[in-house]
Design a protein around this motif. Structure first.
Motif, PDB file in Angstrom:
ATOM      1  N   MET A 192       0.809  -1.325  -0.112  1.00  0.00           N
ATOM      2  CA  MET A 192       0.024   0.003   0.010  1.00  0.00           C
ATOM      3  C   MET A 192       0.779   1.256   0.073  1.00  0.00           C
ATOM      4  SD  MET A 192      -1.327  -0.670   3.883  1.00  0.00           S
ATOM      5  CE  MET A 192      -0.935  -2.477   3.494  1.00  0.00           C
ATOM      6  N   SER A 193       0.462   2.320  -0.695  1.00  0.00           N
ATOM      7  CA  SER A 193       1.132   3.597  -0.713  1.00  0.00           C
ATOM      8  C   SER A 193       0.879   4.206   0.524  1.00  0.00           C
ATOM      9  CB  SER A 193       0.678   4.394  -1.618  1.00  0.00           C
ATOM     10  OG  SER A 193       1.246   5.737  -1.841  1.00  0.00           O
ATOM     11  N   ILE A 194       2.055   5.099   1.159  1.00  0.00           N
ATOM     12  CA  ILE A 194       1.875   5.963   2.366  1.00  0.00           C
ATOM     13  C   ILE A 194       2.474   7.257   1.921  1.00  0.00           C
ATOM     14  CG2 ILE A 194       1.510   4.157   3.987  1.00  0.00           C
ATOM     15  CD1 ILE A 194       4.549   4.539   4.833  1.00  0.00           C
ATOM     16  N   GLU A 195       2.675   7.426   0.562  1.00  0.00           N
ATOM     17  CA  GLU A 195       3.196   8.589   0.082  1.00  0.00           C
ATOM     18  C   GLU A 195       2.577   9.893   0.432  1.00  0.00           C
ATOM     19  OE1 GLU A 195       5.877  10.133  -4.005  1.00  0.00           O
ATOM     20  OE2 GLU A 195       4.312   8.429  -3.993  1.00  0.00           O
ATOM     21  N   ASN A 196       2.960  10.785   0.934  1.00  0.00           N
ATOM     22  CA  ASN A 196       2.385  12.079   1.166  1.00  0.00           C
ATOM     23  C   ASN A 196       1.460  12.000   2.433  1.00  0.00           C
ATOM     24  OD1 ASN A 196       3.654  13.669  -0.793  1.00  0.00           O
ATOM     25  ND2 ASN A 196       2.562  13.184  -2.164  1.00  0.00           N
ATOM     26  N   ARG A 197       1.776  11.006   3.384  1.00  0.00           N
ATOM     27  CA  ARG A 197       0.898  10.810   4.484  1.00  0.00           C
ATOM     28  C   ARG A 197       1.614  11.382   5.687  1.00  0.00           C
ATOM     29  NH1 ARG A 197      -2.699  10.576   0.835  1.00  0.00           N
ATOM     30  NH2 ARG A 197      -4.032   8.990   0.882  1.00  0.00           N
ATOM     31  N   THR A 198       0.986  11.419   6.806  1.00  0.00           N
ATOM     32  CA  THR A 198       1.680  11.750   8.014  1.00  0.00           C
ATOM     33  C   THR A 198       1.170  10.747   9.128  1.00  0.00           C
ATOM     34  OG1 THR A 198       1.620  14.344   7.478  1.00  0.00           O
ATOM     35  CG2 THR A 198       1.814  13.315   9.921  1.00  0.00           C
ATOM     36  N   ALA A 199       1.948  10.140   9.602  1.00  0.00           N
ATOM     37  CA  ALA A 199       1.614   8.953  10.725  1.00  0.00           C
ATOM     38  C   ALA A 199       1.571   9.648  11.989  1.00  0.00           C
ATOM     39  CB  ALA A 199       2.821   7.918  10.826  1.00  0.00           C
ATOM     40  N   VAL A 200       0.520   8.876  12.722  1.00  0.00           N
ATOM     41  CA  VAL A 200       0.105   9.331  14.042  1.00  0.00           C
ATOM     42  C   VAL A 200       0.764   8.691  15.106  1.00  0.00           C
ATOM     43  CG1 VAL A 200      -2.091   9.673  15.730  1.00  0.00           C
ATOM     44  CG2 VAL A 200      -2.104  10.477  13.377  1.00  0.00           C
ATOM     45  N   ASN A 201       1.319   9.307  16.098  1.00  0.00           N
ATOM     46  CA  ASN A 201       2.092   8.633  17.172  1.00  0.00           C
ATOM     47  C   ASN A 201       0.964   8.567  18.225  1.00  0.00           C
ATOM     48  OD1 ASN A 201       3.428   7.921  19.482  1.00  0.00           O
ATOM     49  ND2 ASN A 201       5.204   9.226  19.100  1.00  0.00           N
ATOM     50  N   SER A 202       0.364   7.517  18.094  1.00  0.00           N
ATOM     51  CA  SER A 202      -0.945   7.431  19.221  1.00  0.00           C
ATOM     52  C   SER A 202      -0.699   6.858  20.620  1.00  0.00           C
ATOM     53  CB  SER A 202      -1.969   6.508  18.466  1.00  0.00           C
ATOM     54  OG  SER A 202      -3.129   6.427  19.113  1.00  0.00           O
ATOM     55  N   ALA A 203      -0.289   7.886  21.308  1.00  0.00           N
ATOM     56  CA  ALA A 203       0.305   7.831  22.587  1.00  0.00           C
ATOM     57  C   ALA A 203      -1.033   8.067  23.633  1.00  0.00           C
ATOM     58  CB  ALA A 203       1.505   8.576  22.870  1.00  0.00           C
ATOM     59  N   ALA A 204      -2.056   8.042  23.385  1.00  0.00           N
ATOM     60  CA  ALA A 204      -3.280   7.946  24.293  1.00  0.00           C
ATOM     61  C   ALA A 204      -3.662   9.225  24.748  1.00  0.00           C
ATOM     62  CB  ALA A 204      -2.907   7.052  25.306  1.00  0.00           C
ATOM     63  N   SER A 205      -3.439  10.379  23.727  1.00  0.00           N
ATOM     64  CA  SER A 205      -3.477  11.856  24.356  1.00  0.00           C
ATOM     65  C   SER A 205      -4.110  12.516  22.941  1.00  0.00           C
ATOM     66  CB  SER A 205      -2.258  12.312  25.007  1.00  0.00           C
ATOM     67  OG  SER A 205      -2.666  13.787  25.097  1.00  0.00           O
TER      68      SER A 205
END
Length: 367
Positions: free
Chosen positions: A193-206
């Motif tokens: 799958m492509s993730i180009e130009n995406r921003t990942a979320v650091n899902s640290a419960a906040s």
């Protein structure tokens, strides 16, 4: 009251939702989450926040949907106004019957979800946080004693979230810089799958991390152009029905084939909800090692270290470039595959960043 309930409420209000004096807060309390609701109310009062409480019940939802026709009111204004004016929505989940909705028809559930899409969007526009209070029904679903299940829940929730956020930032950086993710597991799982130009979320419960679940402990992004096949070998209960060994085949980003050992009809119904439901809206990678077993509760299972989950339906705006709407759908349904198997690997742009369920910065990783 168990001291851990008070600590849970404190973590939810302060770390997760970041509630401040004067905030307008909606607290949705499930039928089995009363004690947590009391503890949260005390925390909100201590911070001089404003509170409206709503009661949530799977059995009430069942009664309403079964008695109603399939023409539900679309985005009722009175409910829309509640979320439009709220700063935060805290959902305290804690069902007394995990299969309460098992006898609601697929047509009715789909119609209800479609009618309430705007309500869902309004809630998601707030600083919302969802969490779980341990109940005996959830313990039974997980195959655990109530006491053992309580320990499990609090081990997952009462963590050093700052430390975990720092570890997860390593994966976020790799995903942000990457263009393509590949999941390889066996002869039935090879998905790109492509993730180009995406921003990942650091899902640290906040909400400070664009993260809205407690517990959390995942890094997720919004994939596109999915191709290949994947088997989800973690059993799940979706819409009151057990889904086992679901296999999806993708071509040009769209689901083109569905198989499952159990629950195939439910899965097909989900995919047929709308045009967005046949595409992926999320790629999530679990990193919470405090979750050490599958419990048939998505809030925990998708965060377990060594798992990957893919969601059919709606994509989260936090992962998308400004001005891009991403995948839209009335549903967002997660399915999980366990990567803690010999020979599995997770690649970013051809580089192995996880093997057999362990990341390259973990001592168990074998390059």
């Amino acid at each position: 009251m168990d001291d851990r309930i008070i600590e849970h409420a404190h973590t939810l209000v302060d770390w997760s939702a970041r509630i401040e004096a004067g905030n307008d807060v909606v607290v949705s309390v499930d039928e089995g989450a009363h004690e947590l609701g009391v503890a949260v109310a005390e925390q909100l009062g201590d911070r001089d926040a404003n509170m409206v409480v709503t009661y949530s019940s799977d059995e009430m939802d069942r009664a309403y949907q079964r008695a109603h026709g399939e023409e539900f009111a679309t985005d009722p204004e009175y409910e829309h106004a509640l979320y439009d004016r709220a700063d935060s929505v805290l959902s305290l989940r804690g069902t007394r019957n995990t299969s309460a909705g098992a006898d609601i028809s697929e047509e009715t559930q789909t119609a209800y979800a479609q009618a309430r899409e705007g309500i869902r969007e309004a809630r998601l526009d707030t600083d919302w946080v969802s969490t779980v209070h341990p109940t005996r029904a959830l313990a039974q679903q997980a195959g655990m004693s109530y006491e053992a299940y309580q320990d499990f829940v609090y081990d997952a929730i009462l963590r050093d979230w700052e430390e975990l956020a720092e570890e997860m930032s390593q994966l976020k950086e790799l995903l942000d810089a990457g263009s393509e993710v590949r999941i390889v597991k066996d002869d039935k799982t090879d998905l790109t799958m492509s993730i180009e130009n995406r921003t990942a979320v650091n899902s640290a419960a906040s909400v400070a991390y664009d993260s809205h679940n407690l517990p959390s402990g995942e890094v997720f992004t919004a994939p596109a152009d999915t191709a290949g096949q994947v088997v989800f070998d973690v059993p799940m209960t979706i819409r009151g029905t057990r889904i086992q060994n679901a296999r999806l085949v993708f071509k040009d980003g769209v689901v083109v084939d569905i198989e499952a050992d159990a629950g195939e009809d439910v899965l097909r119904s989900i995919v047929e909800t709308d045009g967005g439901a046949e595409r992926l809206g999320e790629l999530g990678i679990g990193m919470n090692r405090g979750i050490d077993r599958i419990t048939d509760q998505i809030l925990f299972d998708e965060k377990m270290g060594g798992t990957v989950h893919l969601a059919l339906g709606r994509a989260y705006e936090a992962c998308l470039p400004e001005g891009e709407s991403g995948n839209q759908s009335a549903v967002h349904v997660d399915l999980i595959t366990n990567m803690q198997r010999e020979g599995t690997r997770l690649e970013i742009d051809g580089e192995v960043i996880q093997r057999d369920g362990y990341f390259r910065w973990e001592e168990q990783f074998e390059g």
